[in-house]
Scaffold this active site. Structure first.
Site, PDB file in Angstrom:
ATOM      1  N   ASP A 159       0.803   4.413  -1.108  1.00 24.92           N
ATOM      2  CA  ASP A 159      -0.083   3.273  -0.891  1.00 24.92           C
ATOM      3  C   ASP A 159       0.100   2.799   0.552  1.00 24.92           C
ATOM      4  O   ASP A 159       1.229   2.759   1.065  1.00 24.92           O
ATOM      5  CB  ASP A 159       0.266   2.145  -1.870  1.00 24.92           C
ATOM      6  CG  ASP A 159      -0.739   1.018  -1.835  1.00 24.92           C
ATOM      7  OD1 ASP A 159      -1.709   1.078  -2.615  1.00 24.92           O
ATOM      8  OD2 ASP A 159      -0.556   0.094  -1.027  1.00 24.92           O
ATOM      9  N   ASN A 167      -7.531  -5.323   7.345  1.00 23.62           N
ATOM     10  CA  ASN A 167      -8.967  -5.532   7.132  1.00 23.62           C
ATOM     11  C   ASN A 167      -9.379  -6.969   7.466  1.00 23.62           C
ATOM     12  O   ASN A 167     -10.410  -7.205   8.114  1.00 23.62           O
ATOM     13  CB  ASN A 167      -9.355  -5.214   5.686  1.00 23.62           C
ATOM     14  CG  ASN A 167      -9.458  -3.724   5.422  1.00 23.62           C
ATOM     15  OD1 ASN A 167      -9.741  -2.935   6.322  1.00 23.62           O
ATOM     16  ND2 ASN A 167      -9.229  -3.329   4.183  1.00 23.62           N
ATOM     17  N   ASP A 176     -10.424   1.468   7.934  1.00 17.57           N
ATOM     18  CA  ASP A 176     -10.810   2.864   7.678  1.00 17.57           C
ATOM     19  C   ASP A 176     -10.042   3.816   8.589  1.00 17.57           C
ATOM     20  O   ASP A 176      -9.674   4.917   8.173  1.00 17.57           O
ATOM     21  CB  ASP A 176     -12.312   3.038   7.896  1.00 17.57           C
ATOM     22  CG  ASP A 176     -13.149   2.435   6.768  1.00 17.57           C
ATOM     23  OD1 ASP A 176     -12.563   2.080   5.732  1.00 17.57           O
ATOM     24  OD2 ASP A 176     -14.373   2.337   6.937  1.00 17.57           O
ATOM     25  N   ASP A 202      -6.789   2.508  -1.090  1.00 21.51           N
ATOM     26  CA  ASP A 202      -5.734   2.881  -0.141  1.00 21.51           C
ATOM     27  C   ASP A 202      -4.580   3.590  -0.849  1.00 21.51           C
ATOM     28  O   ASP A 202      -3.451   3.601  -0.365  1.00 21.51           O
ATOM     29  CB  ASP A 202      -5.216   1.646   0.606  1.00 21.51           C
ATOM     30  CG  ASP A 202      -4.621   0.592  -0.314  1.00 21.51           C
ATOM     31  OD1 ASP A 202      -4.892   0.641  -1.532  1.00 21.51           O
ATOM     32  OD2 ASP A 202      -3.884  -0.289   0.178  1.00 21.51           O
TER      33      ASP A 202
END
Length: 283
Positions: A159, A167, A176, A202
């Site tokens: 993860d 973000n 991204d 993710d």
């Protein structure tokens, strides 16, 4: 002119306009006739000393070709040939005219566009568009084959740490980028025989060996690629991971759950220590 017969040149013209190659072979594999397109696609040449379709097949399969040429049924068979630049489809139709001709008619088409479209569809159905990794659907197919064959395996769940923070503060484009960087780092850390999947937003999953030495090796390689976030540079790649094997749990879901639990333990330890900067606001 006999009204019941069609000149050969008209047949050739029709086949050329339809982009169809036509070859006639007898039951020994000898090429009796081919039109221009068949010659171009399949490499037929009347000047060759051995103008026989068996030359296109491996010696160990030639007897199967002859068997088909001598089994005079109504059943057609197909073969798609991949060349360096094209996909070519041959459709074989048995012909048996007693006392006159026995063999097959081969209809040849250039199916490159169709096959490339199918390849793209297959790739899109199996891979994640953002990272190019395999997707979760393909994992289900592959793991079922492991289970059917009673093949032991290890699962590594991973993860991305701090992705929500990245973000929120730097935008989803930066998020991204981190996900793509994570995919590349994981791919570079596994063996050629391992499978890497993007499992969720993710989350990533590695299907690998059940051996502790292999699992530890992959873990160390990935951890070596981790970067530590700071107040001034928090948007860096850092992955938490955990692994489990089919030797520990019988059901795949249980193996996956155990790997997930261990990954979250690793993530919790990270946030309590070196990941503390993800919990600070950007100054």
């Amino acid at each position: 002119m006999n009204n019941n017969s069609i000149p050969t040149e008209i047949v050739d013209t029709i086949l050329a306009e339809l982009n169809i190659g036509l070859t006639l072979v007898d039951n020994t594999g000898k090429i009796i006739y081919f039109n221009q397109l068949a010659g171009e696609l399949l490499g037929w040449n009347y000047n060759l000393p051995d103008n026989n379709i068996l030359s296109c097949h491996k010696k160990e399969t030639q007897h199967k070709v002859l068997e088909k040429l001598n089994q005079f049924t109504n059943m057609e068979w197909h073969r798609v040939i991949r060349t360096p630049h094209k996909f070519i489809e041959n459709t074989y139709s048995p012909i048996n005219i007693p006392d006159r001709f026995a063999g097959a008619m081969i209809i040849t088409k250039d199916v490159t566009e169709r096959e490339q479209s199918l390849e793209r569809l297959k790739k899109n159905s199996e891979t994640d568009l953002l990272t190019g990794l395999y997707n979760r659907n393909l994992f289900q197919d592959i793991i079922q084959s492991y289970i059917r064959d009673s093949k032991p395996y290890g699962l590594i769940m991973l993860d991305v740490n701090g992705l929500k923070y990245i973000n929120d503060h730097f935008g989803h484009e930066e998020g991204d980028r981190i996900i793509r960087e994570a995919a590349a780092a994981i791919r570079d850390s596994v063996r050629d025989t391992d499978f890497v999947f993007r499992f969720g937003g993710d989350e990533f999953l590695i299907l690998t060996s059940y051996q502790e030495s292999v699992l530890k090796m992959i873990e160390n390689r990935i951890k070596d690629k981790n970067k530590l976030p700071t107040r001034n540079s928090p948007a860096v790649l850092n992955l938490s991971l955990g692994y489990a094997t089919s030797c520990e749990e019988k059901k795949m879901e249980a193996v996956l759950s155990l790997a997930d639990q261990r990954m979250y333990q690793d993530k919790q330890a990270f946030y309590l220590g070196e990941g503390k900067y993800f919990k600070q606001s950007v100054s």
